[in-house]
Scaffold this motif. Structure first.
Motif, PDB file in Angstrom:
ATOM      1  N   VAL A 125       0.744  -1.535   0.173  1.00 29.40           N
ATOM      2  CA  VAL A 125      -0.138   0.077  -0.051  1.00 29.40           C
ATOM      3  C   VAL A 125       1.482   1.199  -0.151  1.00 29.40           C
ATOM      4  N   PHE A 126       1.972   1.190   0.905  1.00 32.36           N
ATOM      5  CA  PHE A 126       2.677   2.039   0.817  1.00 32.36           C
ATOM      6  C   PHE A 126       3.397   2.518  -0.709  1.00 32.36           C
ATOM      7  N   ARG A 127       3.722   1.512  -1.234  1.00 35.83           N
ATOM      8  CA  ARG A 127       4.790   1.586  -2.411  1.00 35.83           C
ATOM      9  C   ARG A 127       3.852   1.856  -3.684  1.00 35.83           C
ATOM     10  N   ALA A 128       2.452   1.581  -3.535  1.00 33.93           N
ATOM     11  CA  ALA A 128       1.450   1.824  -4.020  1.00 33.93           C
ATOM     12  C   ALA A 128       1.728   3.403  -4.841  1.00 33.93           C
ATOM     13  N   ARG A 129       1.507   4.135  -3.064  1.00 33.24           N
ATOM     14  CA  ARG A 129       1.404   5.311  -2.880  1.00 33.24           C
ATOM     15  C   ARG A 129       2.496   6.667  -3.717  1.00 33.24           C
ATOM     16  N   GLU A 130       3.123   5.876  -2.984  1.00 32.98           N
ATOM     17  CA  GLU A 130       4.797   6.914  -3.208  1.00 32.98           C
ATOM     18  C   GLU A 130       4.779   6.734  -4.704  1.00 32.98           C
ATOM     19  N   ARG A 131       4.943   5.410  -5.336  1.00 35.92           N
ATOM     20  CA  ARG A 131       4.398   5.457  -7.642  1.00 35.92           C
ATOM     21  C   ARG A 131       3.113   6.370  -7.765  1.00 35.92           C
ATOM     22  N   ILE A 132       1.991   6.386  -7.428  1.00 39.84           N
ATOM     23  CA  ILE A 132       1.495   7.035  -7.861  1.00 39.84           C
ATOM     24  C   ILE A 132       1.642   8.889  -7.935  1.00 39.84           C
ATOM     25  N   GLU A 133       2.582   8.827  -6.162  1.00 40.92           N
ATOM     26  CA  GLU A 133       2.212  10.120  -6.506  1.00 40.92           C
ATOM     27  C   GLU A 133       4.034  11.338  -7.005  1.00 40.92           C
TER      28      GLU A 133
END
Length: 169
Positions: A125-133
């Protein structure tokens, strides 16, 4: 009673069958490894191996080891969703996969429940947020014109003078 000869024949036949099965499995594994060695070793996750162009999106995919589509699926958002919705879904999923703040009470006679949190899911979940940002930051950057990219930096109007030679004063 069964004769020892029959038991030995059954054992030998079973060993042959098992040996042939292992031999064929080994041959198939070798054939698969020759076909795609990176996939066998687990290096191609989320289509990262297909991100071979020099585009900013492909660079982010290789850097974060996650495609934009995968990140959106993890956070349950669509391409046009605003940052508030993305952060709301992130907060919910991150908290849902966090460890409980208080220790569990042990009740005698009952089995201990497995933990209801997952560090792996929380990190995804954290990595997904980083990728989208990161994708949103790249989208905000001004795009460089192709002519400027081909010609390189513009020459200076007044170049600095050459340094004097040691013999000149």
């Amino acid at each position: 009673m069964a004769s020892p000869k029959a038991i030995i024949q059954i054992f030998i036949t079973g060993t042959r069958i098992l040996g042939k099965a292992f031999w064929e499995a080994g041959r198939q594994a070798a054939k698969n490894a020759k076909h795609s060695p990176a996939a066998v070793m687990g290096h191609d996750s989320a289509g990262v191996g297909h991100a071979t162009s020099g585009s900013p999106t492909d660079q982010l995919t290789r850097q974060h080891r996650m495609t934009l589509d995968e990140a959106q699926l993890i956070l349950n958002v669509k391409r046009g969703d605003d940052i508030e919705q993305i952060l709301k879904n992130y907060e919910h999923l991150f908290k849902a996969n966090s460890p409980a703040p208080t220790p569990e009470k042990v009740v005698p006679g009952k089995q201990k429940q497995p933990p209801s949190h997952s560090h792996y899911l929380q990190s995804k979940v954290f990595r997904a947020r980083e990728r989208i940002e990161a994708e949103l930051k790249v989208a905000e950057l001004p795009q460089e014109t192709p002519v400027a990219a081909k010609t390189g930096p513009s020459p200076q109007a007044n170049p600095p003078p050459d340094p004097p030679h040691p013999g000149q004063a």
